[in-house]
Design a protein around this motif. Structure first.
Motif, mmCIF file in Angstrom:
data_model
loop_
_atom_site.group_PDB
_atom_site.id
_atom_site.type_symbol
_atom_site.label_atom_id
_atom_site.label_comp_id
_atom_site.label_asym_id
_atom_site.label_seq_id
_atom_site.Cartn_x
_atom_site.Cartn_y
_atom_site.Cartn_z
ATOM 1 N N ALA A 36 0.746 -1.179 -0.097
ATOM 2 C CA ALA A 36 0.195 0.035 -0.013
ATOM 3 C C ALA A 36 0.852 1.385 -0.006
ATOM 4 C CB ALA A 36 -1.023 0.026 1.340
ATOM 5 N N ASP A 37 1.863 1.201 1.054
ATOM 6 C CA ASP A 37 2.585 2.302 0.739
ATOM 7 C C ASP A 37 3.535 2.692 -0.377
ATOM 8 O OD1 ASP A 37 2.008 2.694 3.584
ATOM 9 O OD2 ASP A 37 4.014 1.681 4.350
ATOM 10 N N GLN A 38 3.756 1.570 -1.290
ATOM 11 C CA GLN A 38 4.626 1.792 -2.305
ATOM 12 C C GLN A 38 3.614 2.437 -3.498
ATOM 13 O OE1 GLN A 38 8.020 1.443 -3.135
ATOM 14 N NE2 GLN A 38 7.302 2.127 -5.218
ATOM 15 N N VAL A 39 2.319 1.845 -3.313
ATOM 16 C CA VAL A 39 1.380 2.194 -4.579
ATOM 17 C C VAL A 39 1.227 3.712 -4.182
ATOM 18 C CG1 VAL A 39 -1.039 2.048 -5.164
ATOM 19 C CG2 VAL A 39 0.510 0.156 -4.702
ATOM 20 N N LEU A 40 1.036 3.971 -3.171
ATOM 21 C CA LEU A 40 0.585 5.459 -2.627
ATOM 22 C C LEU A 40 1.569 6.322 -2.994
ATOM 23 C CD1 LEU A 40 -1.777 5.014 0.563
ATOM 24 C CD2 LEU A 40 -2.577 5.507 -1.635
ATOM 25 N N ASP A 42 3.872 6.140 -5.235
ATOM 26 C CA ASP A 42 4.119 6.405 -6.518
ATOM 27 C C ASP A 42 3.107 5.695 -7.579
ATOM 28 O OD1 ASP A 42 5.162 6.999 -8.950
ATOM 29 O OD2 ASP A 42 6.849 6.673 -8.822
ATOM 30 N N PRO A 43 1.907 6.028 -7.618
ATOM 31 C CA PRO A 43 0.710 5.527 -8.219
ATOM 32 C C PRO A 43 1.066 5.072 -9.591
ATOM 33 C CG PRO A 43 -0.311 7.233 -6.877
ATOM 34 C CD PRO A 43 1.370 7.485 -6.913
ATOM 35 N N GLU A 44 1.961 6.220 -10.410
ATOM 36 C CA GLU A 44 1.791 6.071 -11.929
ATOM 37 C C GLU A 44 2.873 4.806 -12.130
ATOM 38 O OE1 GLU A 44 3.068 9.578 -13.485
ATOM 39 O OE2 GLU A 44 1.063 10.447 -12.949
ATOM 40 N N ALA A 45 4.001 4.690 -11.156
ATOM 41 C CA ALA A 45 4.851 3.727 -11.329
ATOM 42 C C ALA A 45 4.144 2.200 -10.987
ATOM 43 C CB ALA A 45 6.205 3.923 -10.287
ATOM 44 N N ALA A 46 3.281 2.218 -10.157
ATOM 45 C CA ALA A 46 2.615 0.983 -9.742
ATOM 46 C C ALA A 46 1.666 0.665 -11.075
ATOM 47 C CB ALA A 46 1.642 1.087 -8.538
ATOM 48 N N ALA A 47 1.142 1.596 -11.527
ATOM 49 C CA ALA A 47 0.395 1.409 -13.066
ATOM 50 C C ALA A 47 1.234 0.858 -14.132
ATOM 51 C CB ALA A 47 -0.339 2.625 -13.297
ATOM 52 N N ARG A 48 2.419 1.099 -14.025
ATOM 53 C CA ARG A 48 3.351 0.738 -15.066
ATOM 54 C C ARG A 48 4.071 -0.682 -14.646
ATOM 55 N NH1 ARG A 48 4.934 6.066 -15.070
ATOM 56 N NH2 ARG A 48 6.865 5.384 -13.971
ATOM 57 N N ALA A 49 4.296 -0.951 -13.475
ATOM 58 C CA ALA A 49 4.911 -2.028 -12.836
ATOM 59 C C ALA A 49 4.254 -3.484 -13.072
ATOM 60 C CB ALA A 49 5.354 -1.934 -11.309
ATOM 61 N N THR A 50 4.995 -4.485 -13.380
ATOM 62 C CA THR A 50 4.651 -5.966 -13.297
ATOM 63 C C THR A 50 4.468 -6.271 -11.868
ATOM 64 O OG1 THR A 50 6.748 -7.178 -13.305
ATOM 65 C CG2 THR A 50 5.847 -6.317 -15.647
ATOM 66 N N ILE A 51 3.898 -7.249 -11.761
ATOM 67 C CA ILE A 51 3.783 -7.939 -10.392
ATOM 68 C C ILE A 51 4.863 -8.347 -9.581
ATOM 69 C CG2 ILE A 51 3.386 -10.222 -11.010
ATOM 70 C CD1 ILE A 51 1.156 -10.433 -8.773
ATOM 71 N N MET A 52 5.916 -8.607 -10.471
ATOM 72 C CA MET A 52 7.495 -8.958 -9.826
ATOM 73 C C MET A 52 7.923 -7.418 -9.684
ATOM 74 S SD MET A 52 7.904 -12.094 -9.461
ATOM 75 C CE MET A 52 9.487 -12.206 -9.516
ATOM 76 N N LEU A 54 6.475 -4.747 -8.664
ATOM 77 C CA LEU A 54 5.871 -4.227 -7.311
ATOM 78 C C LEU A 54 6.207 -4.951 -6.331
ATOM 79 C CD1 LEU A 54 4.106 -1.795 -6.238
ATOM 80 C CD2 LEU A 54 2.324 -3.380 -6.636
ATOM 81 N N ALA A 55 6.521 -6.156 -6.421
ATOM 82 C CA ALA A 55 7.119 -6.871 -5.211
ATOM 83 C C ALA A 55 8.248 -6.418 -4.786
ATOM 84 C CB ALA A 55 7.067 -8.510 -5.523
ATOM 85 N N GLU A 56 9.284 -6.444 -5.880
ATOM 86 C CA GLU A 56 10.728 -5.986 -5.520
ATOM 87 C C GLU A 56 10.686 -4.515 -4.982
ATOM 88 O OE1 GLU A 56 14.729 -5.110 -7.799
ATOM 89 O OE2 GLU A 56 13.070 -6.304 -8.886
ATOM 90 N N LEU A 57 9.912 -3.625 -5.476
ATOM 91 C CA LEU A 57 9.855 -2.295 -5.076
ATOM 92 C C LEU A 57 9.326 -2.287 -3.685
ATOM 93 C CD1 LEU A 57 8.388 -0.586 -8.200
ATOM 94 C CD2 LEU A 57 10.599 0.014 -7.309
ATOM 95 N N SER A 58 8.457 -3.043 -3.102
ATOM 96 C CA SER A 58 7.818 -2.914 -1.758
ATOM 97 C C SER A 58 8.422 -3.809 -0.966
ATOM 98 C CB SER A 58 6.312 -3.269 -2.149
ATOM 99 O OG SER A 58 6.098 -4.550 -2.482
ATOM 100 N N GLY A 59 9.227 -4.652 -1.304
ATOM 101 C CA GLY A 59 10.123 -5.626 -0.408
ATOM 102 C C GLY A 59 9.112 -6.682 -0.225
ATOM 103 N N THR A 60 8.365 -7.205 -0.911
ATOM 104 C CA THR A 60 7.388 -8.228 -0.488
ATOM 105 C C THR A 60 7.324 -9.299 -1.509
ATOM 106 O OG1 THR A 60 5.541 -7.155 -1.876
ATOM 107 C CG2 THR A 60 5.950 -6.664 0.410
ATOM 108 N N SER A 61 6.436 -9.881 -1.876
ATOM 109 C CA SER A 61 6.392 -11.114 -2.869
ATOM 110 C C SER A 61 5.245 -11.318 -3.705
ATOM 111 C CB SER A 61 6.396 -12.653 -2.155
ATOM 112 O OG SER A 61 5.157 -12.747 -1.562
ATOM 113 N N PRO A 62 5.238 -11.773 -4.706
ATOM 114 C CA PRO A 62 4.023 -11.699 -5.910
ATOM 115 C C PRO A 62 2.896 -12.415 -4.929
ATOM 116 C CG PRO A 62 5.881 -12.805 -6.794
ATOM 117 C CD PRO A 62 6.287 -12.592 -5.481
#
Length: 309
Positions: A36-40, A42-52, A54-62
């Motif tokens: 949630a923090d990552q999406v909020l 930089d929403p535009e980056a989230a809209a462009r990112a693949t699931i992998m 976004l997982a890397e950017l947020s430090g989580t997993s698919p």
């Protein structure tokens, strides 16, 4: 398409996806809070990112991303990404019209064809990447092994999904697998009734909710055949019936561009399955391909017969 989740944030019905994420942030697990923090942030980056991505950017997993999407009431990451893109203005802010519903908000009637082409490629590429990131390759290998040993293989699909079903069956057929494709419910049910243990039944439905296809696969299942679903919704009614579910990325906006991209994602999975079958039965597949080529060589132009490209 959004679906109601019992855990979805209780934001006002008119709220956009970003507001709903903000509103429900306190209810999220630690891992989903990072998403949630990552999406909020930089929403535009989230809209462009693949699931992998976004997982890397947020430090989580698919898997965390998928749970986050379902928490918000979306079928998957592709659907959430479309919602974010629309809200941030990456998609057109035009008033929704018949054009928007049938073609898509990203493409305007006045757009030059080079821009239309780029938009189609962007949508296709995003769904293909999501499919690659989430497809269970172990499941593909298990399906291929059962197809190699099957007495016969049925493939079912209607409407848009029939195109994918035909391609899958043709891939099997070219490599010598006894496979049939059925796109009409009466013929499909009659064929499914003749299946038994050791046979394989594939059902293709991008939505996973097509009643006719569900009925076809159910009949095959009742006869003891191994049942396989190729769908864009791993939680659908069709997926629940299947012994093995292969998922491809899809969105539920109803836009023609998204529907085409969803079909292309499913075709990618279909191609992978039939190639995996050909690999596992390589000598027999090669013999079948060569026999087919010899049988039709007299109907090819002389330049092709002489090896010219």
């Amino acid at each position: 398409m959004e679906r109601t989740s019992p855990d979805a944030p209780n934001a006002p019905a008119a709220a956009g996806v970003l507001e709903r994420i903000r509103h429900g942030a306190s209810e999220l697990s630690e891992a989903m809070s990072k998403v949630a923090d990552q999406v909020l942030a930089d929403p535009e980056a989230a809209a462009r990112a693949t699931i992998m991505d976004l997982a890397e950017l947020s430090g989580t997993s698919p898997g965390t991303i998928t749970r986050f999407c379902r928490h918000l009431g979306y079928d998957g990451y592709a659907a959430l990404r479309v919602a974010i893109a629309t809200e941030t203005g990456r998609a057109s802010a035009r008033r929704e019209t018949g054009w928007d519903v049938n073609i898509g908000q990203e493409i305007a009637p006045s757009d030059p064809l080079d821009r239309v082409l780029k938009q189609l490629i962007t949508i296709d590429a995003a769904m293909l990447r999501d499919t690659v990131d989430t497809l269970d390759l172990g499941a593909v290998e298990r399906v291929a092994a059962r197809v190699c040993d099957a007495r016969r293989v049925d493939v079912y699909g209607v409407g848009t999904s029939a195109t994918v079903a035909r391609e899958l069956q043709m891939g099997f057929y070219r490599t010598g697998v006894a496979a049939w494709v059925w796109t009409e419910v009466h013929d499909a049910l009659a064929s499914a009734a003749l299946l038994g243990k050791g046979d394989v039944a594939f059902a293709v439905s991008l939505s996973g909710s097509t009643a006719e296809v569900i009925e076809m696969l159910s009949e095959a299942d009742s006869r003891g055949a191994l049942t396989v679903a190729l769908t864009g919704d791993g939680d659908s009614a069709l997926a629940e019936i299947a012994d093995i579910c292969l998922t491809s990325a899809t969105t539920r906006t109803g836009h023609r561009a998204d529907l085409l991209a969803s079909r292309h994602s499913a075709l990618l999975v279909a191609d992978l399955v039939h190639i995996a079958v050909a690999q596992q039965r390589f000598p027999a597949a090669l013999e079948a391909l060569e026999s087919r080529a010899r049988a039709v060589v007299g109907h090819r132009p002389s330049r092709q017969r002489n090896g010219a490209s």
